[in-house]
Design a protein around this motif. Structure first.
Motif, short mmCIF file in Angstrom:
data_model
loop_
_atom_site.label_atom_id
_atom_site.label_comp_id
_atom_site.label_asym_id
_atom_site.label_seq_id
_atom_site.Cartn_x
_atom_site.Cartn_y
_atom_site.Cartn_z
N ILE A 1 0.84 -1.20 0.00
CA ILE A 1 0.00 0.00 0.00
C ILE A 1 0.87 1.25 0.00
O ILE A 1 0.62 2.22 -0.72
CB ILE A 1 -0.95 0.00 1.21
CG1 ILE A 1 -2.01 -1.08 1.05
CG2 ILE A 1 -1.60 1.37 1.39
CD1 ILE A 1 -2.98 -1.17 2.20
N ALA A 2 1.94 1.22 0.81
CA ALA A 2 2.82 2.38 0.91
C ALA A 2 3.50 2.68 -0.42
O ALA A 2 3.46 3.82 -0.90
CB ALA A 2 3.87 2.14 2.00
N VAL A 3 4.11 1.67 -1.03
CA VAL A 3 4.87 1.93 -2.25
C VAL A 3 3.95 2.23 -3.43
O VAL A 3 4.25 3.07 -4.27
CB VAL A 3 5.83 0.77 -2.55
CG1 VAL A 3 5.09 -0.42 -3.16
CG2 VAL A 3 6.95 1.23 -3.48
N LEU A 4 2.78 1.55 -3.50
CA LEU A 4 1.84 1.85 -4.58
C LEU A 4 1.30 3.26 -4.45
O LEU A 4 1.06 3.94 -5.46
CB LEU A 4 0.69 0.83 -4.57
CG LEU A 4 1.06 -0.59 -4.97
CD1 LEU A 4 -0.13 -1.53 -4.79
CD2 LEU A 4 1.54 -0.65 -6.43
N GLY B 1 2.04 5.82 -7.35
CA GLY B 1 0.85 6.38 -7.97
C GLY B 1 0.83 7.90 -7.90
O GLY B 1 0.47 8.57 -8.87
N PHE B 2 1.23 8.45 -6.76
CA PHE B 2 1.26 9.91 -6.62
C PHE B 2 2.27 10.54 -7.56
O PHE B 2 2.00 11.57 -8.19
CB PHE B 2 1.59 10.27 -5.17
CG PHE B 2 1.85 11.74 -4.97
CD1 PHE B 2 0.83 12.66 -5.07
CD2 PHE B 2 3.13 12.19 -4.68
CE1 PHE B 2 1.07 14.02 -4.88
CE2 PHE B 2 3.38 13.54 -4.50
CZ PHE B 2 2.35 14.46 -4.60
N HIS B 3 3.44 9.94 -7.68
CA HIS B 3 4.46 10.50 -8.55
C HIS B 3 4.11 10.37 -10.03
O HIS B 3 4.38 11.28 -10.81
CB HIS B 3 5.81 9.83 -8.27
CG HIS B 3 6.40 10.19 -6.96
ND1 HIS B 3 7.28 9.39 -6.28
CD2 HIS B 3 6.22 11.29 -6.17
CE1 HIS B 3 7.62 9.97 -5.14
NE2 HIS B 3 6.99 11.12 -5.06
N ALA B 4 3.51 9.25 -10.40
CA ALA B 4 3.21 9.03 -11.82
C ALA B 4 1.87 9.66 -12.22
O ALA B 4 1.73 10.17 -13.33
CB ALA B 4 3.20 7.53 -12.12
N PHE B 5 0.88 9.62 -11.33
CA PHE B 5 -0.46 10.11 -11.65
C PHE B 5 -1.00 10.96 -10.49
O PHE B 5 -1.94 10.56 -9.79
CB PHE B 5 -1.39 8.92 -11.93
CG PHE B 5 -0.82 7.92 -12.89
CD1 PHE B 5 -0.75 8.19 -14.26
CD2 PHE B 5 -0.30 6.71 -12.43
CE1 PHE B 5 -0.20 7.28 -15.14
CE2 PHE B 5 0.24 5.79 -13.31
CZ PHE B 5 0.30 6.08 -14.67
N PRO B 6 -0.40 12.12 -10.26
CA PRO B 6 -0.78 12.93 -9.09
C PRO B 6 -2.23 13.37 -9.09
O PRO B 6 -2.79 13.63 -8.02
CB PRO B 6 0.18 14.12 -9.18
CG PRO B 6 0.64 14.17 -10.60
CD PRO B 6 0.66 12.75 -11.06
#
Length: 687
Positions: free
Chosen positions: A40-43, A47-52
């Motif tokens: 959950i942490a890494v996804l 996800g935030f970095h790739a699709f903020p």
């Protein structure tokens, strides 16, 4: 941004690793649900970095990692100390085997790719960050760099190592501190609680006083998140059972559900524009604590976190974290903008593939290696990377694109970001409790209030005084970065704007100033065509405290500005509203480069122009109208910067007009910003 991954992560029992001399290191038995929590942490982070726009609160994944690490490492250390004894040598050797293999590989690949693809200033920046990463002081490096004119974080290839540095600092200090506490027979849980409380108060204090960068990067402001996991480890090792009128199984299920719910709430409601960590970080931290406390039998732990795909992602979470950010940063540099959605999807897929390969063929092999030789090799490799970074910073190792044939043209582009001259040689003094600057000593006193877009006018005004030192005028700057010069409009991240606004308004009403100039980055504060404007994270320090709707925020803020202008003109002051210059990525000096980083580059001709963005044009007219209604004069830079709607990007001699995507260079302003000359005229003269 996240951390590393441990496989010895459970509290369902204990295993021992022999450390020599009769001592051992205790490791908790494997819990797949903790790997699921890592997933959950890494996804969230990826996800935030790739699709903020999709996962707006994903950066809280870092906080989950901190809690996990605090729990696992404290379990290991306390279990060993209270058992057969703790071996510092074995502990640090295992940390090196766990952390260094993937990290050395990613840093080496980033260095090699950077040599081929980066421009000279980017290469020098990578050198600094490489040296900081190798020394595990990246958080201090980025904290030192943080500032208004800092390079865009999306192009810092090793930015994500800041959190790993905090963890490494924790690994160095924490065993020693726990050992001291046990040796002095201090009660460990109260010690942990005091450290956590002090750290949390430091975090909140820094955020509320406008030092968000310190709260983000400084270990004392982050320690409470690690301590939260540490306190849980202490409680579980001593079989603490909280009194609740439920069975252990029901309690476990409730903790699991509540923990996941708090994490989801954090992902949904926490935003990048908010003051963070601060109070908001309690959501992910308490969520992680509850998930771990629930144990492997908790319903969501068993069904969701221990689900095999989640466990698999958790197992590769550390190399996935390491790989995803440099890949995304390189994609942005190559695109000279935010990469397309398909490119970002491809980058994420590549990051997963590289993470699995790294885990399978690098991490696992070196982790199981015997003897001290792998550790010596890994340490030597890390030292070599640090030295390589130092060579880059010193200028002794140049990048491929530092081509002598291009260097003359490229040097002009590279110098532009530093072409800023504020406060320059102006005299510093205190005005209403705030730092102010002045030039000239004439009786006609002009007050300029606002942010960096009013500061950028200084070179032209200084040139006017230099040309005619006898002019009866003096210019006084009272500014604050990222603070719109409008009462009650305060950025959540910059609460110090409250005091700055009070000082600005008091000075504007002061009878000693006969002329007042308002200026700001209006194109940043107000986006008339955007659903989420910058004012989505601004609030009014008055009755209407919070604006979540950008249309409402823009309307109210502009109305407040008009009232300010009208009130000052009613006092028979000369009042000016400086309209904004264009703001767009294509105006940045690096956009004058043509060609391909994979091959050769050249510099675009000075005649290159770009259309004035239509949404900025609409805002421009709206602000002109409100100024005229209020009886203020308008200073309009657009006829000079965008004749016939086409915005110039470079001067006749090829020098860039802008230092970045929205600030004019000092060279341009000094020579060409003649629209500011009206400010040197005494109030009684016709304009």
């Amino acid at each position: 941004m996240g951390l590393r991954h441990l496989s010895e992560d459970s509290t369902g029992g204990q295993a021992r690793v022999q450390a020599g001399q009769g001592r051992s290191i205790v490791h908790p038995k494997y819990r797949p649900d903790i790997d699921g929590l890592r997933a959950i942490a890494v996804l969230s982070v990826v996800g935030f970095h790739a699709f903020p726009a999709w996962i707006k609160g994903g950066f809280i994944g870092v906080d989950l990692f901190f809690v996990i690490s605090g729990f696992l490492i404290t379990t290991i250390i306390l279990g060993s100390f209270e058992g057969e004894g703790f071996s510092y040598r074995t502990f640090y050797a295992r940390r090196i085997r766990r952390i260094f293999p993937a990290l050395v590989l990613v840093m080496a690949v980033t260095l090699a790719a950077g040599w081929y693809l980066l421009l000279p200033d980017e290469w020098a920046q990578l050198g600094r960050h490489l040296a900081g990463g190798a020394g595990f002081v990246s958080n201090f490096v980025f904290w030192h760099e943080a500032g208004y004119f800092d390079t865009a974080s999306e192009t810092k290839l090793l930015l994500h190592l800041w959190s790993l540095s905090i963890e490494e600092q924790f690994y160095i200090v924490w065993p020693l501190l726990l050992g001291l506490a046990l040796w002095r027979k201090w009660p460990v849980l109260p010690v942990l609680a005091v450290i956590a409380l002090v750290s949390f108060l430091i975090n909140v204090g820094l955020v509320t006083t406008g030092h968000a960068s310190a709260a983000f990067y400084a270990p004392p402001a982050r320690a409470w998140e690690l301590m939260a996991g540490g306190m849980l480890a202490c409680l579980r090792l001593h079989t603490f059972k909280p009194w609740l009128p439920w069975s252990p199984a029901l309690r476990s299920h409730v903790q699991s559900i509540a923990g996941v719910a708090l994490i989801v709430l954090g992902l949904v409601f926490i935003r990048d524009g908010q003051a963070f960590p601060g109070w908001w970080a309690l959501l992910p931290v308490l969520g992680a604590v509850l998930c771990i406390a629930a144990g492997p039998g908790g319903w969501l732990n068993r069904v969701l976190l221990a689900w095999r795909p989640m466990v698999w992602v958790g197992l590769i979470s550390y190399p996935l974290y390491l790989w995803h950010w440099p890949l995304l940063a390189f994609a942005r540099l190559l695109a000279n903008d935010i990469p397309s959605r398909n490119v970002r999807i491809g980058v994420v897929i590549a990051a997963f593939a590289l993470a699995w390969l790294t885990y399978r063929f690098v991490e696992k092999k070196l982790r199981r290696g015997r003897g001290a030789r792998p550790i010596v090799i890994l340490c030597a490799a890390m030292v070599a990377l640090g030295l390589a970074g130092a060579l880059v910073v010193s200028g002794r190792w140049s990048a491929r694109l530092n081509d002598p044939q291009l260097s003359a043209q490229l040097s002009v582009i590279m110098k532009a970001p530093k072409d800023w001259d504020y406060p320059g040689t102006m005299e510093r003094y205190t005005l209403n409790g705030q730092t102010a600057y002045r030039m000239g000593h004439g009786a006609h006193k002009v007050l300029l209030i606002g942010d960096s877009h009013i500061e950028q006018t200084a070179p032209r005004l200084q040139a006017l005084l230099d040309h005619n030192p006898q002019q009866p005028v003096s210019f006084h700057f009272l500014t604050a970065s990222s603070c719109p010069p409008i009462r009650h409009i305060v950025p959540i991240k910059v609460p110090t704007c409250v005091a700055a606004h009070d000082a600005m308004w008091a000075a504007a009403r002061d009878g000693g100033f006969d002329t007042v100039v308002f200026g700001g980055i209006w194109n940043y504060y107000f986006h008339l065509s955007s659903v989420e404007s910058s004012l989505g994270v601004y609030y009014a320090d008055g009755a209407d405290r919070l604006w979540t709707d950008s249309a409402k925020g823009t309307h109210a803020a502009l109305h407040m500005l008009e009232q300010e202008l009208a009130e000052l003109t009613a006092q028979h002051k000369k009042v000016y509203l400086l309209l904004d210059n264009p703001r767009a990525e294509f105006l940045s000096p690096k956009y004058l480069l043509k060609g391909d980083r994979w091959g050769r580059l050249s510099v675009d001709s000075f005649a290159s122009t770009m259309p004035w963005p239509t949404d900025q044009a609409r805002l421009h007219e709206r602000m002109r109208e409100l100024a005229l209604r209020a009886g203020a004069q308008v200073i309009d830079p657009i006829p000079t910067l965008c004749p016939n709607g086409q915005c110039i990007r470079s001067m006749v001699d090829g020098r860039p007009v802008y230092k970045d995507s929205d600030h004019l260079s000092a060279s341009y302003t000094r020579e060409y910003a003649r629209y500011l000359d009206v400010l040197a005229q005494p109030p009684h003269e016709p304009h």
